[in-house]
Design an enzyme around this catalytic site. Sequence first.
Site, PDB file in Angstrom:
ATOM      1  N   ARG A 164       0.815  -1.155   0.007  1.00 16.00           N
ATOM      2  CA  ARG A 164       0.100  -0.022  -0.075  1.00 16.00           C
ATOM      3  C   ARG A 164       0.909   1.210   0.152  1.00 16.00           C
ATOM      4  NH1 ARG A 164      -2.905  -4.227   2.813  1.00 16.00           N
ATOM      5  NH2 ARG A 164      -4.626  -4.708   1.541  1.00 16.00           N
ATOM      6  N   ASP A 193       0.178  -7.244  -3.104  1.00 17.39           N
ATOM      7  CA  ASP A 193      -1.331  -6.860  -2.835  1.00 17.39           C
ATOM      8  C   ASP A 193      -1.937  -6.209  -3.704  1.00 17.39           C
ATOM      9  OD1 ASP A 193      -3.790  -6.686  -1.177  1.00 17.39           O
ATOM     10  OD2 ASP A 193      -2.393  -6.866   0.598  1.00 17.39           O
ATOM     11  N   HIS A 267      -6.457 -10.463  -3.180  1.00 18.47           N
ATOM     12  CA  HIS A 267      -5.419  -9.378  -3.119  1.00 18.47           C
ATOM     13  C   HIS A 267      -4.503  -9.535  -4.054  1.00 18.47           C
ATOM     14  CE1 HIS A 267      -6.676  -7.516   0.789  1.00 18.47           C
ATOM     15  NE2 HIS A 267      -7.059  -8.917   1.061  1.00 18.47           N
ATOM     16  N   ASP A 330      -6.449 -14.560   2.608  1.00 15.96           N
ATOM     17  CA  ASP A 330      -7.493 -14.007   3.292  1.00 15.96           C
ATOM     18  C   ASP A 330      -8.419 -12.928   2.436  1.00 15.96           C
ATOM     19  OD1 ASP A 330      -5.232 -12.040   2.589  1.00 15.96           O
ATOM     20  OD2 ASP A 330      -5.893 -10.387   3.839  1.00 15.96           O
ATOM     21  N   GLU A 331      -9.700 -12.557   2.801  1.00 12.11           N
ATOM     22  CA  GLU A 331     -10.441 -11.773   2.039  1.00 12.11           C
ATOM     23  C   GLU A 331     -10.719 -11.914   0.585  1.00 12.11           C
ATOM     24  OE1 GLU A 331     -10.063  -7.843   4.788  1.00 12.11           O
ATOM     25  OE2 GLU A 331      -8.437  -8.162   3.376  1.00 12.11           O
ATOM     26  N   TRP A 403      -6.294 -13.673  12.450  1.00  8.78           N
ATOM     27  CA  TRP A 403      -6.064 -11.927  12.465  1.00  8.78           C
ATOM     28  C   TRP A 403      -7.674 -11.533  12.890  1.00  8.78           C
ATOM     29  CZ3 TRP A 403      -9.004  -8.641   8.868  1.00  8.78           C
ATOM     30  CH2 TRP A 403      -9.392  -9.193   8.165  1.00  8.78           C
ATOM     31  N   TYR A 428      -3.117  -5.116  15.876  1.00  9.66           N
ATOM     32  CA  TYR A 428      -3.088  -4.196  14.492  1.00  9.66           C
ATOM     33  C   TYR A 428      -2.695  -2.878  15.045  1.00  9.66           C
ATOM     34  CZ  TYR A 428      -4.757  -7.484  11.013  1.00  9.66           C
ATOM     35  OH  TYR A 428      -4.973  -8.607  10.333  1.00  9.66           O
ATOM     36  N   PHE A 429      -1.423  -2.672  14.564  1.00 12.06           N
ATOM     37  CA  PHE A 429      -0.829  -1.281  14.882  1.00 12.06           C
ATOM     38  C   PHE A 429      -1.239  -0.211  13.895  1.00 12.06           C
ATOM     39  CE2 PHE A 429       3.227  -3.006  17.357  1.00 12.06           C
ATOM     40  CZ  PHE A 429       2.272  -3.430  18.546  1.00 12.06           C
ATOM     41  N   TRP A 479      -0.242  -2.573   8.728  1.00  8.94           N
ATOM     42  CA  TRP A 479      -0.909  -2.441   7.300  1.00  8.94           C
ATOM     43  C   TRP A 479      -0.617  -1.099   7.056  1.00  8.94           C
ATOM     44  CZ3 TRP A 479      -1.564  -6.813   5.199  1.00  8.94           C
ATOM     45  CH2 TRP A 479      -1.597  -7.953   5.771  1.00  8.94           C
ATOM     46  N   GLU A 481      -2.290   1.207   4.301  1.00 13.14           N
ATOM     47  CA  GLU A 481      -3.060   1.949   3.777  1.00 13.14           C
ATOM     48  C   GLU A 481      -2.784   3.516   4.288  1.00 13.14           C
ATOM     49  OE1 GLU A 481      -3.841  -0.903   5.282  1.00 13.14           O
ATOM     50  OE2 GLU A 481      -5.358  -2.022   4.150  1.00 13.14           O
TER      51      GLU A 481
HETATM   52  C1  ACM Z   1      -5.860  -9.001   6.796  1.00 11.17           C
HETATM   53  O1  ACM Z   1      -5.683  -7.976   7.678  1.00 11.17           O
HETATM   54  N1  ACM Z   1      -6.525  -8.906   5.870  1.00 11.17           N
HETATM   55  C2  ACM Z   1      -5.032 -10.068   7.123  1.00 11.17           C
END
Ligand code: ACM
Length: 540
Positions: A164, A193, A267, A330-331, A403, A428-429, A479, A481
């Site tokens: 990201r 990603d 992703h 994931d997702e 997660w 999750y930071f 993450w 973003e």
């Molecule tokens: C994730 O936060 N989608 C692993």
Amino acid sequence: MRILVSFIAFLLSLQFLSAKTAIDVIPCPASVVVSEGKLSMAGARCKTDSRLGKTAVAAVKDFEENLFRASTVKKGKSGLVVSFEMASEMSDEEYSISVSEKTVVGKASSLKGVLYAIETMKQMLPVAIYTGAPAPKEDWSLPCVEIKDKPRFAYRGLLLDVSRHFFDVEQVKKYMDFMALHKLNTFHWHLTDDQGWRVEIKKYPELTQKGAVRKETIIGRWADKKGFDGTPYGEGMWYSQEQIREVVDYAASKGIEVIPEIDLPGHMLAALATYPELGCTGGPYEVCRWWGVSKDVLCVGKESTMVFLENVLSEICELFPSKYIHIGGDECPKVRWQSCPHCQAKIRELGYRDDINHTAEHYLQSYVTKRIEDFLATKGKSIIGWDEILEGEVAPDATVMSWRGTKGGIAAARLGHDVIMAPNTYCYFNYYQAKDQSKEPLARGGHTPVSKVYSYEPLPDEMTKEEKSHILGVQACMWSEYITDWGTLEYMLFPRLSALSEVQWCEPENKNYQTFIRKMRHMAKIYEALGCNYSTHIIN
Ligand code: ACM
Ligand code: ZN
């Protein structure tokens, strides 16, 4: 008389308490016994048993050099020899430190043990030890102490998302320094990603030409409706294979293993934009300009997609010596697969049907995971996947990274799978550190203050002893973003990383939030010596 005895006992306890505060080490060592007296480290020489290896010898030399530069007293002047000895009976990450009024001895059986012994000593000395900046007026003595230490969990991880927003090799190395400061041992590198492909694959050079660059980036969040910034992002923002090797080697010298993640089969927009034939609809696709979950995923009904994945992963296996490869999982929305003739033909071929728990398409994802697991096994690798890989049929030897809270991790351990806990609720930071978001940099949402990170207990009472034995450890995730630059990254990392390290390292009986806060005063000075940006909510 009784009053006098009590008073003396009281004075002794005060002295004990004040001596104890000298050991402001994070994460807190397993056992610390302070006694009277101290020993100056200024002017010491260091000696390392060569059986501990060249990297350990070099790390001790570095420590000796900084001790000399910071204390400004010549090596050898005091006659003290700080010795790092081989203790083959110790486990891989274990170490001890013994300081008397005449000697300092560190013991370990491996590089990691030596590194951890050095790190603990450094935290007991003035912060100039981190930079070597001259500080002759500081007190360079260690208290007389016996420290015996080893970690609670074998896996102590931290993720960095470079898709990201990209962080260059020097920044990644600095990230590793922060990990080493806290005795973490696993760097999870999220390399690909929807928003950008960041690792060179020689067979598919377009992945880092086309696939690294998005046309523009969303401003703020979707809901803000602020549109896009109109600025291309990602040109040249990828790591060559040579740079990857450089990072892997650097990490190893700090006792850190690098686990790469190639997130599949969702992703994958960056790859789809590069090679539209990898998708169900054939596109056109673009490298994603916004944050969220794309409906477009790899078409796994086509054999050619699997060949692509195997080719990419073959190069990844060559680059990373780690036992594990993280394959994401994931997702991954299933809507494209539902109407794709290739994917539906594969479902028929494999005889998958919807059942009360899962759809045939969930089983299709399990088929992909299992195939990749089998392929990687031929290279001597095991897979880690996010907890979505439990949907359908979990691949037999997969390690599950939990997660979406801890439910997935607990369920996986019940099925006999190894687990890494990375619950978004605690780890999750990219979530806010403070309740009042108005003064914080824009973040993903959530509220994960330092106290919440610190409070996380990875082995809940509801698990049996056998199930608990499958929890390899704990990881936090960064993450990116909303983390557009290095300063913001540091702010989001500190001091939550310090709190995380006690969750990963310390037995519950050695954890105490008030003590941790007190120790943070010294750690904050270390952050400052290293020039780090950090959140001051708990320190003020
Ligand atoms: C994730 O936060 N989608 C692993
Ligand atoms: Zn398809």
